[in-house]
Design a protein around this motif. Structure first.
Motif, PDB file in Angstrom:
ATOM      1  N   ASP A  61     -15.154 -10.654 -52.037  1.00 50.66           N
ATOM      2  CA  ASP A  61     -15.551 -11.475 -51.037  1.00 50.66           C
ATOM      3  C   ASP A  61     -15.188 -13.166 -51.885  1.00 50.66           C
ATOM      4  OD1 ASP A  61     -16.659 -10.068 -49.446  1.00 50.66           O
ATOM      5  OD2 ASP A  61     -18.627  -9.357 -50.893  1.00 50.66           O
ATOM      6  N   PHE A  62     -15.154 -13.072 -53.268  1.00 52.64           N
ATOM      7  CA  PHE A  62     -14.629 -14.128 -53.162  1.00 52.64           C
ATOM      8  C   PHE A  62     -13.175 -14.177 -53.336  1.00 52.64           C
ATOM      9  CE2 PHE A  62     -18.494 -13.134 -55.079  1.00 52.64           C
ATOM     10  CZ  PHE A  62     -19.184 -13.927 -55.209  1.00 52.64           C
ATOM     11  N   LEU A  63     -12.330 -13.435 -53.600  1.00 46.90           N
ATOM     12  CA  LEU A  63     -10.746 -13.371 -53.092  1.00 46.90           C
ATOM     13  C   LEU A  63      -9.906 -14.604 -52.431  1.00 46.90           C
ATOM     14  CD1 LEU A  63      -9.425 -12.086 -55.831  1.00 46.90           C
ATOM     15  CD2 LEU A  63      -8.787 -10.142 -54.250  1.00 46.90           C
ATOM     16  N   ASP A  64      -9.074 -15.012 -53.023  1.00 50.37           N
ATOM     17  CA  ASP A  64      -8.520 -15.710 -51.256  1.00 50.37           C
ATOM     18  C   ASP A  64      -7.001 -15.261 -52.565  1.00 50.37           C
ATOM     19  OD1 ASP A  64     -10.810 -17.299 -50.198  1.00 50.37           O
ATOM     20  OD2 ASP A  64     -10.447 -18.228 -51.882  1.00 50.37           O
ATOM     21  N   LEU A  65      -6.221 -15.536 -50.523  1.00 50.96           N
ATOM     22  CA  LEU A  65      -5.160 -15.304 -51.643  1.00 50.96           C
ATOM     23  C   LEU A  65      -4.541 -16.735 -52.786  1.00 50.96           C
ATOM     24  CD1 LEU A  65      -2.628 -14.604 -48.288  1.00 50.96           C
ATOM     25  CD2 LEU A  65      -3.550 -13.204 -49.836  1.00 50.96           C
ATOM     26  N   GLY A  66      -3.296 -16.686 -53.269  1.00 55.68           N
ATOM     27  CA  GLY A  66      -3.094 -17.273 -54.667  1.00 55.68           C
ATOM     28  C   GLY A  66      -3.731 -17.108 -55.666  1.00 55.68           C
ATOM     29  N   ASP A  67      -5.330 -16.474 -55.927  1.00 54.49           N
ATOM     30  CA  ASP A  67      -5.937 -16.050 -57.062  1.00 54.49           C
ATOM     31  C   ASP A  67      -5.411 -15.093 -57.733  1.00 54.49           C
ATOM     32  OD1 ASP A  67      -8.039 -17.244 -56.075  1.00 54.49           O
ATOM     33  OD2 ASP A  67      -9.301 -16.398 -55.459  1.00 54.49           O
TER      34      ASP A  67
END
Length: 195
Positions: free
Chosen positions: A99-105
């Motif tokens: 839920d907290f993960l975005d592309l680039g992390d």
């Protein structure tokens, strides 16, 4: 709200949830290239998992969710590797990290290796850990980084999204190291001068 502001908001929510967005204790055991070298095409066969677990980490460059299972593609310094995250394996809390993960992390996963039905070498995540939260989004996926000015001024971005640029800099670095070693072996002294 801009993407950067959304990511700052996600960073705040991470901290409220008690998750450190920048831990420094995840230690990968292998790179993507080392795993690919260890498991040539077709191994492990028949969807079987390895008995050994492997720890890999990388920047999330792709994500595909299928209800209670998610595939993420991780890019490290040596290439790309796929990870499979399942809610029944990670539990609600572990799977909730998505839920907290975005592309680039940057994400670290630990687990056995298997091949999917399509033959993709994949790490079955038994543990998943956010390694670093990216506050700026990556350039648009399909067109990449086209602006030459940005490519030269923000070289780090160019190295993230353009594998050819990365190969050029890796080659340049190896050539300079070999040149330095050659001259050092012959007693030359390297002196930096102001430019």
């Amino acid at each position: 709200m801009s993407l950067a502001k959304e990511r700052l908001e996600t960073l705040r929510r991470l901290r409220e949830a008690g998750i450190d967005p920048y831990p420094n204790d995840f230690k990968p055991t292998h790179t993507s290239a080392e795993l690919r070298a260890q498991f040539p095409e077709g191994e492990p066969a028949g969807g079987a998992e390895t008995e050994t677990t492997y720890a890999v980490a990388g920047r999330v460059v792709a994500r595909r969710s299928f209800g209670k299972a998610t595939f993420v593609t991780l890019q490290d310094r040596a290439g790309r590797i796929q990870a499979h995250l399942r809610k029944d394996v990670l539990g609600d809390e572990g799977y909730g990290l998505l839920d907290f993960l975005d592309l680039g992390d940057f994400l670290g996963v630990v687990g056995p290796v298997f091949r999917t039905r399509t033959g993709e070498l994949t790490v079955k995540a038994e543990q998943a850990r956010l390694v670093a939260k990216a506050l700026r989004p990556l350039p648009e996926k399909w067109h990449g980084l086209q602006d030459v000015e940005i490519r030269y001024r923000q070289r780090y971005l160019d190295l993230i999204v353009n594998p050819d640029s990365r190969r050029v800099f890796e080659t340049r670095s190896r050539v300079l190291a070999a040149l330095r070693a050659f001259l050092n072996a012959r007693g030359y002294l390297e002196v930096e001068t102001p430019m």
